[in-house]
Design a protein around this motif. Structure first.
Motif, mmCIF file in Angstrom:
data_model
loop_
_atom_site.group_PDB
_atom_site.id
_atom_site.type_symbol
_atom_site.label_atom_id
_atom_site.label_comp_id
_atom_site.label_asym_id
_atom_site.label_seq_id
_atom_site.Cartn_x
_atom_site.Cartn_y
_atom_site.Cartn_z
ATOM 1 N N GLN A 294 0.835 -1.206 0.000
ATOM 2 C CA GLN A 294 0.000 0.000 0.000
ATOM 3 C C GLN A 294 0.865 1.249 0.000
ATOM 4 O OE1 GLN A 294 -3.468 -0.200 -0.265
ATOM 5 N NE2 GLN A 294 -3.069 1.920 -0.876
ATOM 6 N N LYS A 295 1.979 1.195 0.711
ATOM 7 C CA LYS A 295 2.894 2.347 0.754
ATOM 8 C C LYS A 295 3.429 2.676 -0.633
ATOM 9 C CE LYS A 295 5.277 5.459 3.035
ATOM 10 N NZ LYS A 295 4.612 6.503 3.845
ATOM 11 N N VAL A 296 3.863 1.665 -1.390
ATOM 12 C CA VAL A 296 4.436 1.935 -2.712
ATOM 13 C C VAL A 296 3.353 2.253 -3.737
ATOM 14 C CG1 VAL A 296 6.516 0.611 -2.232
ATOM 15 C CG2 VAL A 296 4.581 -0.530 -3.341
ATOM 16 N N ILE A 297 2.125 1.763 -3.505
ATOM 17 C CA ILE A 297 1.009 2.187 -4.354
ATOM 18 C C ILE A 297 0.764 3.681 -4.159
ATOM 19 C CG2 ILE A 297 -1.502 2.025 -4.662
ATOM 20 C CD1 ILE A 297 -1.234 -0.996 -4.012
ATOM 21 N N ASP A 298 0.722 4.100 -2.901
ATOM 22 C CA ASP A 298 0.420 5.499 -2.581
ATOM 23 C C ASP A 298 1.520 6.459 -2.999
ATOM 24 O OD1 ASP A 298 -1.974 4.661 -1.498
ATOM 25 O OD2 ASP A 298 -1.265 4.681 0.581
ATOM 26 N N ASN A 299 2.793 6.023 -2.903
ATOM 27 C CA ASN A 299 3.882 6.965 -3.236
ATOM 28 C C ASN A 299 4.260 6.950 -4.718
ATOM 29 O OD1 ASN A 299 5.716 4.785 -3.652
ATOM 30 N ND2 ASN A 299 6.490 4.898 -1.548
ATOM 31 N N GLY A 300 3.591 6.128 -5.509
ATOM 32 C CA GLY A 300 3.780 6.159 -6.959
ATOM 33 C C GLY A 300 4.843 5.237 -7.511
ATOM 34 N N ARG A 301 5.653 4.629 -6.641
ATOM 35 C CA ARG A 301 6.709 3.751 -7.150
ATOM 36 C C ARG A 301 6.129 2.494 -7.816
ATOM 37 N NH1 ARG A 301 9.246 6.153 -2.601
ATOM 38 N NH2 ARG A 301 11.359 6.922 -3.072
ATOM 39 N N TYR A 302 5.081 1.989 -7.239
ATOM 40 C CA TYR A 302 4.376 0.820 -7.801
ATOM 41 C C TYR A 302 3.907 1.104 -9.224
ATOM 42 C CZ TYR A 302 0.028 -1.989 -8.339
ATOM 43 O OH TYR A 302 -0.994 -2.782 -8.795
ATOM 44 N N GLY A 303 3.286 2.255 -9.430
ATOM 45 C CA GLY A 303 2.799 2.613 -10.759
ATOM 46 C C GLY A 303 3.917 2.722 -11.770
ATOM 47 N N LYS A 304 5.066 3.218 -11.341
ATOM 48 C CA LYS A 304 6.212 3.337 -12.246
ATOM 49 C C LYS A 304 6.724 1.957 -12.672
ATOM 50 C CE LYS A 304 7.829 7.831 -10.544
ATOM 51 N NZ LYS A 304 8.908 8.559 -9.817
ATOM 52 N N VAL A 305 6.694 1.011 -11.749
ATOM 53 C CA VAL A 305 7.130 -0.351 -12.089
ATOM 54 C C VAL A 305 6.192 -0.965 -13.124
ATOM 55 C CG1 VAL A 305 7.331 -2.711 -11.220
ATOM 56 C CG2 VAL A 305 8.398 -0.829 -9.966
ATOM 57 N N LEU A 306 4.882 -0.865 -12.903
ATOM 58 C CA LEU A 306 3.937 -1.440 -13.859
ATOM 59 C C LEU A 306 4.065 -0.775 -15.227
ATOM 60 C CD1 LEU A 306 0.624 -2.083 -11.891
ATOM 61 C CD2 LEU A 306 2.589 -3.574 -12.222
ATOM 62 N N ALA A 307 4.247 0.543 -15.245
ATOM 63 C CA ALA A 307 4.407 1.254 -16.519
ATOM 64 C C ALA A 307 5.669 0.801 -17.236
ATOM 65 C CB ALA A 307 4.443 2.755 -16.269
ATOM 66 N N ARG A 308 6.695 0.515 -16.485
ATOM 67 C CA ARG A 308 7.971 0.078 -17.047
ATOM 68 C C ARG A 308 7.822 -1.212 -17.847
ATOM 69 N NH1 ARG A 308 12.793 -2.708 -14.319
ATOM 70 N NH2 ARG A 308 14.568 -1.944 -15.499
ATOM 71 N N TRP A 309 6.886 -2.060 -17.410
ATOM 72 C CA TRP A 309 6.684 -3.353 -18.066
ATOM 73 C C TRP A 309 5.410 -3.394 -18.904
ATOM 74 C CZ3 TRP A 309 10.749 -6.373 -18.199
ATOM 75 C CH2 TRP A 309 11.721 -6.234 -17.207
ATOM 76 N N GLY A 310 4.762 -2.252 -19.085
ATOM 77 C CA GLY A 310 3.573 -2.189 -19.927
ATOM 78 C C GLY A 310 2.342 -2.810 -19.314
ATOM 79 N N LEU A 311 2.227 -2.782 -17.978
ATOM 80 C CA LEU A 311 1.125 -3.444 -17.291
ATOM 81 C C LEU A 311 0.286 -2.484 -16.448
ATOM 82 C CD1 LEU A 311 2.914 -6.727 -16.123
ATOM 83 C CD2 LEU A 311 1.457 -6.391 -18.125
ATOM 84 N N THR A 312 0.234 -1.228 -16.849
ATOM 85 C CA THR A 312 -0.515 -0.224 -16.092
ATOM 86 C C THR A 312 -1.973 -0.613 -15.916
ATOM 87 O OG1 THR A 312 0.970 1.546 -16.811
ATOM 88 C CG2 THR A 312 -1.219 2.203 -16.073
ATOM 89 N N GLU A 313 -2.558 -1.284 -16.902
ATOM 90 C CA GLU A 313 -3.976 -1.651 -16.834
ATOM 91 C C GLU A 313 -4.269 -2.682 -15.743
ATOM 92 O OE1 GLU A 313 -5.220 -2.896 -20.674
ATOM 93 O OE2 GLU A 313 -5.131 -0.869 -21.528
ATOM 94 N N GLU A 314 -3.233 -3.290 -15.184
ATOM 95 C CA GLU A 314 -3.444 -4.287 -14.129
ATOM 96 C C GLU A 314 -3.220 -3.709 -12.732
ATOM 97 O OE1 GLU A 314 -1.288 -7.861 -14.895
ATOM 98 O OE2 GLU A 314 -2.483 -8.342 -16.676
ATOM 99 N N ALA A 315 -3.129 -2.381 -12.634
ATOM 100 C CA ALA A 315 -2.832 -1.734 -11.353
ATOM 101 C C ALA A 315 -4.008 -1.824 -10.383
ATOM 102 C CB ALA A 315 -2.471 -0.271 -11.582
ATOM 103 N N LEU A 316 -3.680 -1.944 -9.107
ATOM 104 C CA LEU A 316 -4.651 -1.890 -8.020
ATOM 105 C C LEU A 316 -4.480 -0.586 -7.247
ATOM 106 C CD1 LEU A 316 -4.338 -5.485 -6.488
ATOM 107 C CD2 LEU A 316 -6.141 -4.658 -7.990
ATOM 108 N N LYS A 317 -5.549 -0.113 -6.623
ATOM 109 C CA LYS A 317 -5.465 1.065 -5.765
ATOM 110 C C LYS A 317 -5.255 0.678 -4.317
ATOM 111 C CE LYS A 317 -8.302 4.074 -8.698
ATOM 112 N NZ LYS A 317 -9.532 4.905 -8.773
ATOM 113 N N THR A 318 -5.587 -0.567 -3.995
ATOM 114 C CA THR A 318 -5.485 -1.027 -2.611
ATOM 115 C C THR A 318 -4.943 -2.443 -2.580
ATOM 116 O OG1 THR A 318 -7.430 0.287 -2.009
ATOM 117 C CG2 THR A 318 -6.772 -1.443 -0.470
ATOM 118 N N SER A 319 -4.006 -2.698 -1.673
ATOM 119 C CA SER A 319 -3.539 -4.062 -1.441
ATOM 120 C C SER A 319 -4.431 -4.680 -0.371
ATOM 121 C CB SER A 319 -2.078 -4.078 -0.985
ATOM 122 O OG SER A 319 -1.660 -5.400 -0.718
#
Length: 331
Positions: A294-319
């Motif tokens: 949840q911490k990395v989702i909130d601080n944006g690092r999680y989103g950057k990882v998914l974007a790096r691999w082309g998987l932004t559409e599989e992102a969650l807002k909550t763990s």
């Protein structure tokens, strides 16, 4: 879910060449992809350029005191988080870099973020699918990040902290004009799928639904290797390949010869499937995992990882911890 994979430890340039049905993919060739000696996949589809070299420049997390305090003392004392990942090469989930030694992929990136946020050093252990769970059962592993879907059956033995949607994709030749939204759209079509997978269950169900409605069933094909599947798709022997969305999205981007014509939950219509960090039930780690994720989702690092691999559409807002999983299979 257990996704179809290509042969373990096969260099990625060879994997992409086989998948595209050519001897060698080059940046200027019709297949696109990765040129010999290069450490990046040149996008031929809508996704990003992907670093497949051993020097990954990973996005790292920062230790969060509250999340780290949730880690049991026995794990904190070791200073490490022992993480099981898939031993077989399945880009972009977990696979080997161009040096054929370094493990890379979205699973390794997210596991690194998880460990960093808990103040621990990630130690990866590549294992076969069945041995990932043996590792948890025996206490050899603290976590598994290997595209594991939450299921009601697995919740009897394991705890889960979610980090991605479980999405499936129907892949077809580029320009097919075919759109898949459900059973009617696969009637009379020849479709490859992996045996024993969630997508097979869905496809078989659609085929039976078509037969009951007086429509043609789907002609379901099985191949031992992804390379054989893609050769059949490119040659027109099959109309589509129903598989994990991450693998399909990566192949579309790298090879440039196919497109995704429909996406679906790994749980079908019953539940939205979710991929989760998996730990042995009662290990005391799942709350720490959920807090760190949840911490990395909130601080944006999680989103950057998914974007790096082309998987932004599989992102969650909550763990979530142990959310509703795929229902039990009835015999």
């Amino acid at each position: 879910m257990r996704s179809l994979t290509v042969n373990r430890r096969r260099p990625l340039s060879v994997v992409l060449a086989l998948a595209a049905g050519s001897v060698l993919l080059t940046a200027c060739g019709s297949g696109g992809g990765v040129a010999a000696g290069q450490n990046a996949v040149t996008p031929q589809g809508p996704g990003p350029k992907i670093n497949i070299g051993p020097d990954q420049h990973r996005i790292h997390g920062v230790k969060d005191a509250k999340a780290a305090a949730l880690v049991p003392a026995r794990v904190r004392r070791t200073g490490e988080l022992r993480i099981g990942v898939g031993a077989e090469s399945s880009p972009p989930l977990s696979f080997y870099a161009t040096d054929d030694t370094t493990l890379i992929g979205v699973e390794e990136d997210l596991a690194t973020l998880l460990a960093d946020t808990l103040g621990l050093k990630p130690r990866f252990d590549p294992l076969s699918w069945e041995n990932l769970f043996v590792g948890l059962d025996s206490g050899k592993l603290d976590a598994v990040l290997a595209n594991v879907t939450v299921t009601e059956e697995r919740k009897e033995k394991y705890d889960f902290a979610t980090y991605r949607l479980d999405q499936l994709a129907m892949e077809a030749r580029k320009g097919s004009g075919w759109k898949v939204r459900g059973a009617k759209d696969v009637a009379g079509k020849t479709i490859a799928v992996g045996t024993g997978t969630n997508q097979e269950k869905i496809l078989v169900g659609w085929s039976k639904e078509n037969e009951k409605a007086g429509r043609e069933p789907a002609d379901i094909k099985y191949y031992q290797k992804n390379s054989d599947t893609y050769l059949a798709l490119q040659s027109g022997r099959i109309d589509g390949y129903f598989g994990p969305n991450p693998s399909a999205a990566y192949h579309v981007n790298a090879a440039g010869r196919t497109e995704i014509v429909g996406t679906f939950s790994g749980g079908g219509n019953s539940v939205q499937g979710k991929i989760a960090a998996t730990t042995k039930q009662g290990s005391g780690l799942v709350k720490a995992y959920a807090a760190a994720l949840q911490k990395v989702i909130d601080n944006g690092r999680y989103g950057k990882v998914l974007a790096r691999w082309g998987l932004t559409e599989e992102a969650l807002k909550t763990s979530e911890i142990n959310p509703p999983g795929l229902p039990r299979t009835t015999n």
